[in-house]
Each structure stands twice: as C-alpha cells, then as structure tokens.
Enzyme design. Structure first.
Site: not given
Ligand code: GLC
Length: 500
Positions: A180, A195, A233
């Site tokens: 995530s 990133r 996620d």
């Molecule tokens: C951050 C991550 C993203 C994820 C979110 C919630 O924003 O970059 O990929 O969905 O956190 O976990």
C-alpha cells in the site's frame, strides 16, 4: 466560591448564572495553571485555524476533481491515478485458496483466504508489528522479512483439514501482494515504487519493481508461492466490498495513510490509450490522492502546525492531503499545538514537559480516547497526561484538550469527505447515490469519524449528499487481494489482456 472542594455539582452565582464545579486536586492548587478564560480564548484562536466552512470545502472539492482528471490524462502527475489492471467488478463466484501478504503501514499480515463463491470466504491470518527500524532498513531486507513470515505461516498451516493449506510436493499457491504505497504499474504483477509514504524510507526501493524484489525474496527463502497480483489496500477494499455489497462504487482507507480507489471507464483513462484496451472496459483506479496539493500547497488550509509536520517529516512537500487527514499525523499536530502553548507559558508552567517534547510521542489514539472520555472530570485525559507525559492538568485544561482533539479530528473527517466528494462529483454518482466501503484505524476507531464524513458530504452537496453512505468495508488487503488474484488468474486463463 471556595477554591478547592471534593465531588462535582453546580452552584448559582449572584448574577443568576449556573456554574458546574468538579473535584480539584491538591497538586492543581500548588502549580500555576491557566485560567478557564485563558483556555477558552486560546480555543477560539484554534477554532478559527482548524474549522472548514462548507464554502471552503466546495472549493477544495472543485480543485480536487480537476486534479483527479489531470492524473487520468497524463503520466507523472502529483496525484498519479494509477490504472491497476483490475478489470471490472468481481462476479461474487470467485473460488479457491489464495495466499495474501499485506504490507500496509503499521503491520505485516499474512493470510490464507478460501473463497467459497456467492460472496463467501474464510480467512486464517497472522500479524506482525513492523518496527521503526524495519521501515528504514534496506528494501530487500524488508521483503526478505515478508517472505520469511510467509514461509513460517505456510509451514504452520500445511495440513489436510479445512482451513489448512493442502499443498502437494512441488506445487505453489497463488499469492496476492497488497503493497500500500504508490506504484506505477505496467501490468498487474509489476509495480515500480514511485515514493515511500507513511514514514517508510527503505533505501534502494523507490524506482524499483517491488513485485520483482519480493519474488527474489520468495525464491531465496523457498516459499511455495506464485505472485499473481500486486495491489494497494484501497483497490482491495473496493473489490472486497463490492464482492459482498454490489452497491459499492468507492473504496477508501482512513488509517495510517489516506487514499481511495474507484472503477473507471477505459475511455476516460487517456494516458493508457496506446494499450488498445476496449474503450468500454472498466479498470479500477488507485487514486493515491493522499498526494493532493503536494509541493504547491495551493488548495488546502494548512496551519503553521501542518507546515512543521511536513517540514520535519522524512518527505517534506509530499503527501500534503494525507498529512492533514491520516492517523499517522493527527497526534503530532495536536502535540505541536500543545508545545506552542507550553512555549508561550500558558500550559504546564513549573512542570517538566520533556516527555511531550519528543516528536510523535502523542499518539493519534489519544485524540480518540480524549473525545470519548465519558466522565465529567475527564479522568481519561488525566490518565493520559499523568501516565504518558508525567504532567498534571486542571479541568479547564482538559476541557481545552478535548475540544482541541475535536477540532483536529473533525477537520480530518471533513477533508476526508472532500476526497470522496471529488470522486462522486467527477463520476456523477450523486443522483443515483452510492455506497463507499471504508476501512482503517481512524474510520473504525475514532469516535464519530464516519458521522463527521457524512455531515461533510451534506455540507458539500446539500441534502443530496445523504445518498453517499460510507460503511465499514470488508478486509480489502486480505480478502480483496485474494479475490483480485482469483479474478486475474481467471482473466489470464481466458486469454484476456494477458500482457497486463
Ligand atoms: C498511503 C499510500 C497508499 C495507501 C494509503 C492507505 O497514502 O500511499 O497507497 O492506500 O496510504 O493505506
């Protein structure tokens, strides 16, 4: 009035006003404390800093919507709007045994998911807490750790009985990897990390294909798993929620990070035109909208505390929306306000405040606990300050802290509503209404968070906003990941867009 008394009650002043009184402790009398009036004056100042008017929210939604559209048009945008190559909704009839590894932010989870069709499933899982050191070590080492945990999990669950892994010699199990963090994907089993977010900083990972890195670790540790799909996620949440509630059109996470996914028509994703996918097909988009307003800071109402959070983070300038909204940062924002009042000589004069001076010492869970303290004396808040920070508080101060938590929590929820509203408005979901599957610690544990999102949606859209309803999502990172692995396997077996 006497200066100290035991118990609580009310008294009528000569002016006719009624005043509530509460137990005061000996300590409070000895220490210089701010008066109730001083605290009320300070609260007013912070109220104006942290309050979002409906008009301001509507402006944010407009800018947000434009940003989402830009991300679909061109590559390399701040909000990347990532095509996930999850084609359309699950049928609900996906079946089979799948492994899922979920590297989310706070924990690592490994799961065995048995999809039974008709929207039913079973899940067995183990969770491991990630240390702060693991979030900064060599990237490959982090994936080695994931592979080792998966290996241990498989070894512990090999067996013939239901709920166990029935694996023959030389066989592998299909694996869905929920990673995530923003990754640009050329295909569903690939993902180049754009990133790190949420405080991670593992070297030699940004710009690399994390699916390939994980495969390398799986091979090194002889894990009998075949990585089929790499998802985020939010995409998992979208698909898992739709699997059980087909009215779902958006999946959101409000946890350590904040983000959303939704289903988009291929004809609207201009930047993948050259892939020549049927214009009427649909692909889930991982918005990565935690990055909204990054670097330029044109649209969001950032206070000086938000600026400090940003500048002292490992990624200054980035994830601007997330830094105002997500669980990783709310406690820190509150701590910085408290520090300002300590520096100004308003709070804790004569007390040792070194424990409050440690960055990130103030957990976002404290804000939830403060808001839900049911006692007149605010005993929970006494407990937090004495136990964790070794400082004494007066009732007036505790009331101030509770009100401050409310301002910060409410702003987060109202900004969260702006993100959802931007997708709703872009997709035209308002008329028919839609369900929004939401997950994450803030959404699940922060008192009133969902109600405040709903209030925010009404502030943006008027009464029609009531047709957008969030609900506690299915487990996207485990079950959702398995469903997507199943969908992907079926799609590739059917020879559909096998190159992605
Ligand atoms: C951050 C991550 C993203 C994820 C979110 C919630 O924003 O970059 O990929 O969905 O956190 O976990």
């Amino acid at each position: 009035m006497p200066t100290s008394r035991r118990g609580s009650g009310t008294t009528t002043l000569p002016s006719g006003q009624t005043l509530a009184f509460h137990t005061r402790t000996q300590d409070e009398e000895d220490l210089p404390h701010a008066t109730k009036k001083t605290m009320a004056d300070h609260l007013r100042k912070y109220e104006s800093l942290f309050t979002l008017t409906p008009q301001r929210m509507r402006m944010i939604v407009e800018a947000f919507k434009d940003t989402l559209e830009l991300g679909l048009e061109k590559n390399g945008q701040i909000v990347p709007m990532i095509p996930t190559y999850v084609f359309g909704w699950p049928s609900g009839d996906e079946r089979g045994e799948f492994l899922a590894v979920d590297l989310g932010g706070t924990n690592l989870r490994v799961c065995l998911v048995t999809l039974q069709g008709e929207g039913k499933f079973e899940i067995t899982q183990s969770k491991y807490r990630l240390s702060e050191e693991q979030k900064q070590e060599e990237g490959q080492k982090l994936f080695d750790f994931c592979a080792e945990c998966l290996k241990t999990f498989i070894d512990q669950h090999i067996g013939e009985e239901p709920g166990m892994i029935n694996l023959k010699e030389g066989e592998t199990l299909p694996l869905g990897f929920t990673f995530s963090y923003p990754c640009s994907q050329q295909r569903i089993d690939h993902g180049e990390l754009i990133r790190w977010t949420k405080g991670f900083g593992n070297p030699n990972t940004e710009g690399h294909d994390v699916a390939a890195m994980f495969r390398q670790s799986l091979a090194k540790h002889d894990v009998p798993a075949n990585l089929i799909s790499l998802i985020c996620d939010t995409t998992g949440t979208l698909i898992a929620s739709h699997y059980v509630n087909p009215k779902t059109k958006i999946g959101c996470i409000f946890g350590t990070g904040c983000n959303a996914a939704y289903m988009e028509k291929v004809s609207n994703i201009t930047k993948i035109k050259e892939l020549q996918i049927d214009e009427n097909a649909e692909i889930a988009i991982n918005c990565e909208y935690g990055a909204f307003d990054s670097f330029h800071h044109e649209h969001l109402p950032r206070t000086k505390f938000d600026t400090i959070v940003d500048e002292t983070s490992n990624k200054p300038g980035e994830q601007s929306f997330e830094k105002l909204v997500s669980g990783r940062y709310l406690g820190e924002i509150m701590r910085l306000v408290i520090l300002e009042l300590i520096d100004d000589g308003v709070l804790f004069l004569g007390q040792n405040t070194y424990k409050l001076e440690v960055p990130y010492a103030f957990d976002t869970a404290f804000l939830s606990l403060m808001e839900s303290d049911p006692t007149d004396e605010l005993l929970m808040i006494i407990g937090i300050f004495t136990h964790f920070f070794a400082v004494e508080t007066t009732l007036a101060e505790r009331q101030f802290f509770r009100a401050l938590a409310k301002l910060i929590g409410r702003r987060a929820a109202r900004l969260s509503a702006c993100g959802i509203a931007a997708i709703v408005s872009k997709m035209g979901y308002l008329e028919e209404g839609c369900a929004v599957g939401a997950d994450g610690s803030l959404y699940n544990k922060y008192p009133g968070f969902a109600d405040r999102i709903h209030e925010g949606l009404v502030d943006v859209f008027g009464d029609k906003g009531r047709s957008i309803v969030t609900y506690h999502a299915e487990d996207g990172s485990g079950v959702g990941s398995a469903i997507i692995a199943a969908m992907t396997k079926a799609r590739k077996d059917a020879g559909l867009y096998v190159q992605v």
